[in-house]
Enzyme design. Sequence first.
Site, mmCIF file in Angstrom:
data_model
loop_
_atom_site.group_PDB
_atom_site.id
_atom_site.type_symbol
_atom_site.label_atom_id
_atom_site.label_comp_id
_atom_site.label_asym_id
_atom_site.label_seq_id
_atom_site.Cartn_x
_atom_site.Cartn_y
_atom_site.Cartn_z
ATOM 1 N N ARG A 52 0.758 -1.200 0.052
ATOM 2 C CA ARG A 52 0.043 -0.097 0.080
ATOM 3 C C ARG A 52 0.820 1.411 -0.009
ATOM 4 N NH1 ARG A 52 -4.387 0.752 4.597
ATOM 5 N NH2 ARG A 52 -2.549 1.134 5.857
ATOM 6 N N LYS A 151 -2.579 7.124 1.144
ATOM 7 C CA LYS A 151 -2.203 7.433 2.821
ATOM 8 C C LYS A 151 -1.210 8.328 2.669
ATOM 9 C CE LYS A 151 -2.142 4.849 6.777
ATOM 10 N NZ LYS A 151 -3.285 5.341 7.629
ATOM 11 N N GLU A 184 -15.985 6.374 5.298
ATOM 12 C CA GLU A 184 -15.163 5.715 6.275
ATOM 13 C C GLU A 184 -14.942 6.614 7.376
ATOM 14 O OE1 GLU A 184 -11.149 5.158 5.303
ATOM 15 O OE2 GLU A 184 -11.257 7.057 3.994
HETATM 16 N N1 PMP Z 1 -9.308 4.879 7.125
HETATM 17 C C1 PMP Z 1 -8.522 5.896 7.150
HETATM 18 C C2 PMP Z 1 -8.696 7.230 6.820
HETATM 19 C C3 PMP Z 1 -7.215 5.510 7.994
HETATM 20 O O1 PMP Z 1 -6.282 6.475 8.279
HETATM 21 C C4 PMP Z 1 -6.947 4.403 8.417
HETATM 22 C C5 PMP Z 1 -5.587 3.658 9.197
HETATM 23 N N2 PMP Z 1 -5.368 4.329 10.329
HETATM 24 C C6 PMP Z 1 -7.949 3.298 8.190
HETATM 25 C C7 PMP Z 1 -9.095 3.418 7.421
HETATM 26 C C8 PMP Z 1 -7.898 1.886 8.357
HETATM 27 O O2 PMP Z 1 -6.667 1.286 7.732
HETATM 28 P P1 PMP Z 1 -5.725 0.017 8.534
HETATM 29 O O3 PMP Z 1 -6.638 -0.923 8.668
HETATM 30 O O4 PMP Z 1 -4.917 -0.399 7.253
HETATM 31 O O5 PMP Z 1 -5.391 0.583 9.570
#
Ligand code: PMP
Length: 292
Positions: A52, A151, A184
């Site tokens: 990622r 990200k 989200e």
């Molecule tokens: N959405 C956002 C905006 C995030 O920053 C994150 C990570 N903290 C997630 C979802 C969750 O992703 P992950 O399970 O890879 O931590």
Amino acid sequence: MRLKIFMNGKFVDEKQAKVSVFDHCLLYGDGCFEGIRLYQGCIFRLADHIERLYSSAKYIMLKIPLSPVQMIERVRETVRRNSLRDGYIRLVVTRGVGPLGLAPWECKKPTVFIIADKITLYPAEFYEKGLEIVTVPTRRSHVESLNPRVKSCNYLNNILAKIEASMAGALEALMLDHNGFVNECTGDNVFLVKKGVLTTPPTYLGALRGITRSVVIELARAEGIEVCEEPFTRFDVFDADECFLTGTAAEVVPVVKVDKRQIGKGKPGPVTKRLMKRFRERTAADGIMAYD
Ligand code: PMP
């Protein structure tokens, strides 16, 4: 004990781990990062995080000066140098130092650093009783503006939402996209359970492809639970039997109230609890070991 930080090819004491005021990540948020968990010496889904990171970097046209294999080795070594067995790893790649002005091509060398530290876990109460969250006015960026799937080190969109949630007395913010579809939360993905079916927003709407999200989808399917990646609105949230969030730091956390509406029975539901349990069984066995 002071931390040993991986910084541009070397390990330095945390006091020496500094970036320039001319680093474009500081000046413009120009960079990308990963947050990774370490469970009993196992770096959870490290290969997925690295993949990622390189996808984020590609989107912003940032060339990471290490290969993915080298990056994995640097992450493992950072954990070892800090003698950690459980913790949280922050891996950051910035555009690097350059003159004032946006031009990324003026930055000749990306800055790469890795921090591995202990983690402060969320209170057990969150998992036993569930969270209350609210929908906030700030919308998720349009996918053709800055796609939230990257990200990036510019989290202002999420930070604004976090402030709004906090002002409304909630710990997390439910964020919608410009069409009103649920996207989200500020640092977590969102799932609903309705009549035994699990639904989460599709990543083409701009939700981050969360590593925890992917693991939960796999675990649910292995349990014979139907999983859909489909757009939905707040109506579906209020109407759900269960709701939960997923993220590296939070893992799987139940949500029992959204915008003051009780979700389902107002306590963590059976599907959520099952997935929380399955997820915890996975953590120390699904990744790359830091120690040989
Ligand atoms: N959405 C956002 C905006 C995030 O920053 C994150 C990570 N903290 C997630 C979802 C969750 O992703 P992950 O399970 O890879 O931590």
